[in-house]
Design a protein around this motif. Sequence first.
Motif, PDB file in Angstrom:
ATOM      1  N   LYS A  91      50.445  53.019  -4.150  1.00 46.36           N
ATOM      2  CA  LYS A  91      51.170  53.597  -5.291  1.00 46.36           C
ATOM      3  C   LYS A  91      52.656  53.797  -4.989  1.00 46.36           C
ATOM      4  O   LYS A  91      53.436  54.134  -5.877  1.00 46.36           O
ATOM      5  CB  LYS A  91      50.544  54.946  -5.681  1.00 46.36           C
ATOM      6  CG  LYS A  91      49.077  54.851  -6.089  1.00 46.36           C
ATOM      7  CD  LYS A  91      48.874  53.919  -7.259  1.00 46.36           C
ATOM      8  CE  LYS A  91      47.416  53.777  -7.648  1.00 46.36           C
ATOM      9  NZ  LYS A  91      47.222  52.798  -8.758  1.00 46.36           N
ATOM     10  N   MET A  92      53.031  53.589  -3.728  1.00 44.10           N
ATOM     11  CA  MET A  92      54.441  53.757  -3.350  1.00 44.10           C
ATOM     12  C   MET A  92      55.233  52.487  -3.652  1.00 44.10           C
ATOM     13  O   MET A  92      54.704  51.377  -3.567  1.00 44.10           O
ATOM     14  CB  MET A  92      54.542  54.102  -1.858  1.00 44.10           C
ATOM     15  CG  MET A  92      53.848  55.397  -1.496  1.00 44.10           C
ATOM     16  SD  MET A  92      53.984  55.779   0.271  1.00 44.10           S
ATOM     17  CE  MET A  92      53.103  57.341   0.334  1.00 44.10           C
ATOM     18  N   ASP A  93      56.494  52.658  -3.971  1.00 44.44           N
ATOM     19  CA  ASP A  93      57.336  51.537  -4.394  1.00 44.44           C
ATOM     20  C   ASP A  93      57.518  50.487  -3.304  1.00 44.44           C
ATOM     21  O   ASP A  93      57.641  49.299  -3.597  1.00 44.44           O
ATOM     22  CB  ASP A  93      58.718  52.049  -4.835  1.00 44.44           C
ATOM     23  CG  ASP A  93      58.622  52.889  -6.106  1.00 44.44           C
ATOM     24  OD1 ASP A  93      57.640  52.701  -6.858  1.00 44.44           O
ATOM     25  OD2 ASP A  93      59.506  53.732  -6.331  1.00 44.44           O
ATOM     26  N   ASP A  94      57.554  50.914  -2.033  1.00 45.96           N
ATOM     27  CA  ASP A  94      57.838  49.970  -0.945  1.00 45.96           C
ATOM     28  C   ASP A  94      56.561  49.412  -0.297  1.00 45.96           C
ATOM     29  O   ASP A  94      56.615  48.821   0.781  1.00 45.96           O
ATOM     30  CB  ASP A  94      58.711  50.628   0.122  1.00 45.96           C
ATOM     31  CG  ASP A  94      58.065  51.888   0.704  1.00 45.96           C
ATOM     32  OD1 ASP A  94      57.046  52.346   0.137  1.00 45.96           O
ATOM     33  OD2 ASP A  94      58.570  52.402   1.722  1.00 45.96           O
ATOM     34  N   TYR A  95      55.420  49.597  -0.943  1.00 46.89           N
ATOM     35  CA  TYR A  95      54.161  49.095  -0.377  1.00 46.89           C
ATOM     36  C   TYR A  95      54.115  47.571  -0.450  1.00 46.89           C
ATOM     37  O   TYR A  95      54.332  46.982  -1.504  1.00 46.89           O
ATOM     38  CB  TYR A  95      52.979  49.689  -1.148  1.00 46.89           C
ATOM     39  CG  TYR A  95      51.619  49.215  -0.668  1.00 46.89           C
ATOM     40  CD1 TYR A  95      51.053  49.724   0.502  1.00 46.89           C
ATOM     41  CD2 TYR A  95      50.888  48.273  -1.386  1.00 46.89           C
ATOM     42  CE1 TYR A  95      49.805  49.311   0.939  1.00 46.89           C
ATOM     43  CE2 TYR A  95      49.641  47.848  -0.956  1.00 46.89           C
ATOM     44  CZ  TYR A  95      49.099  48.373   0.201  1.00 46.89           C
ATOM     45  OH  TYR A  95      47.863  47.957   0.625  1.00 46.89           O
ATOM     46  N   LYS A  96      53.816  46.941   0.681  1.00 46.43           N
ATOM     47  CA  LYS A  96      53.763  45.477   0.726  1.00 46.43           C
ATOM     48  C   LYS A  96      52.386  44.951   1.126  1.00 46.43           C
ATOM     49  O   LYS A  96      52.193  43.753   1.273  1.00 46.43           O
ATOM     50  CB  LYS A  96      54.815  44.953   1.706  1.00 46.43           C
ATOM     51  CG  LYS A  96      56.249  45.210   1.264  1.00 46.43           C
ATOM     52  CD  LYS A  96      57.227  44.646   2.284  1.00 46.43           C
ATOM     53  CE  LYS A  96      58.660  44.778   1.793  1.00 46.43           C
ATOM     54  NZ  LYS A  96      59.078  46.168   1.617  1.00 46.43           N
ATOM     55  N   GLY A  97      51.446  45.849   1.334  1.00 48.75           N
ATOM     56  CA  GLY A  97      50.112  45.432   1.748  1.00 48.75           C
ATOM     57  C   GLY A  97      49.763  46.029   3.095  1.00 48.75           C
ATOM     58  O   GLY A  97      50.543  46.782   3.684  1.00 48.75           O
ATOM     59  N   GLY A  98      48.582  45.682   3.610  1.00 51.57           N
ATOM     60  CA  GLY A  98      48.153  46.273   4.872  1.00 51.57           C
ATOM     61  C   GLY A  98      47.183  45.390   5.628  1.00 51.57           C
ATOM     62  O   GLY A  98      46.757  44.333   5.153  1.00 51.57           O
ATOM     63  N   PHE A  99      46.846  45.847   6.822  1.00 53.02           N
ATOM     64  CA  PHE A  99      45.943  45.122   7.717  1.00 53.02           C
ATOM     65  C   PHE A  99      44.868  46.100   8.169  1.00 53.02           C
ATOM     66  O   PHE A  99      45.181  47.123   8.781  1.00 53.02           O
ATOM     67  CB  PHE A  99      46.737  44.585   8.908  1.00 53.02           C
ATOM     68  CG  PHE A  99      45.966  43.632   9.771  1.00 53.02           C
ATOM     69  CD1 PHE A  99      45.458  42.453   9.250  1.00 53.02           C
ATOM     70  CD2 PHE A  99      45.748  43.906  11.112  1.00 53.02           C
ATOM     71  CE1 PHE A  99      44.752  41.563  10.045  1.00 53.02           C
ATOM     72  CE2 PHE A  99      45.042  43.023  11.920  1.00 53.02           C
ATOM     73  CZ  PHE A  99      44.540  41.847  11.377  1.00 53.02           C
ATOM     74  N   LEU A 100      43.620  45.815   7.862  1.00 50.55           N
ATOM     75  CA  LEU A 100      42.511  46.715   8.170  1.00 50.55           C
ATOM     76  C   LEU A 100      41.564  46.047   9.155  1.00 50.55           C
ATOM     77  O   LEU A 100      41.067  44.948   8.900  1.00 50.55           O
ATOM     78  CB  LEU A 100      41.759  47.080   6.880  1.00 50.55           C
ATOM     79  CG  LEU A 100      40.489  47.922   7.024  1.00 50.55           C
ATOM     80  CD1 LEU A 100      40.801  49.277   7.647  1.00 50.55           C
ATOM     81  CD2 LEU A 100      39.814  48.102   5.659  1.00 50.55           C
ATOM     82  N   CYS A 101      41.325  46.704  10.294  1.00 51.25           N
ATOM     83  CA  CYS A 101      40.391  46.186  11.313  1.00 51.25           C
ATOM     84  C   CYS A 101      39.155  47.083  11.360  1.00 51.25           C
ATOM     85  O   CYS A 101      39.284  48.310  11.436  1.00 51.25           O
ATOM     86  CB  CYS A 101      41.044  46.173  12.692  1.00 51.25           C
ATOM     87  SG  CYS A 101      42.492  45.121  12.816  1.00 51.25           S
TER      88      CYS A 101
END
Length: 210
Positions: A91-101
């Motif tokens: 929901k944040m403006d600078d969110y670009k995605g993530g990596f989940l292990c």
Amino acid sequence: YPLGEGNTIIKDIKFNNEKEIVDKYREWYNSVLPNSIKADSDEFLEIKKEACSNKSYYLRIDSTPPLGQSIGQDNLGCIISALINFYVLSKMDDYKGGFLCIDEIDVSLHPDAQERLVNLLDKLAGDLKLQIMISSHSLVFIKEVLKRYDQHPKDYVVGYLANNEHPYFKQVVSYDAIKKDLFALTSTIRPKVKVYFEDDATQKVFDILV
């Protein structure tokens, strides 16, 4: 660590948009273990085990207190909690995605629940812009991801570590090949044991015991 061990700390937690978060948690958890969390359940808690640094969230499971969860329920709760954190970040403006292990993702989950979990992660990877890496010995997970790889080879991959003594990484492997390799590594043929007795009486006692 099981929830009942390791000095587990349980406390209330609040989010700015708590109802939305609670609804997401319930929806995602129930999609893997159907009918676990009732629609009117809204007691949102944070669980921390002092034995490790991770925290997870808990929404009241029907007929199951927080410390009474099975290992499978606890592990699923940790996975859903990580997804909730990504949802909040998204929901944040600078969110670009993530990596989940996720290590040993299948632990204590019924094969049907494993299949449902693959479907959930598949959907949320797109919704939350996630790359997800899992480790597993589960043929259910392997089969499901290979099925998706066949349809979309740019989006999915299964890598297989083969050979116990000198591990090497196999990529683009078939389900049948992995299945045969897994069973070859986990099955043994036990030799017949020869037993000798000092006299007939000893043999009779042994036969009675057996």
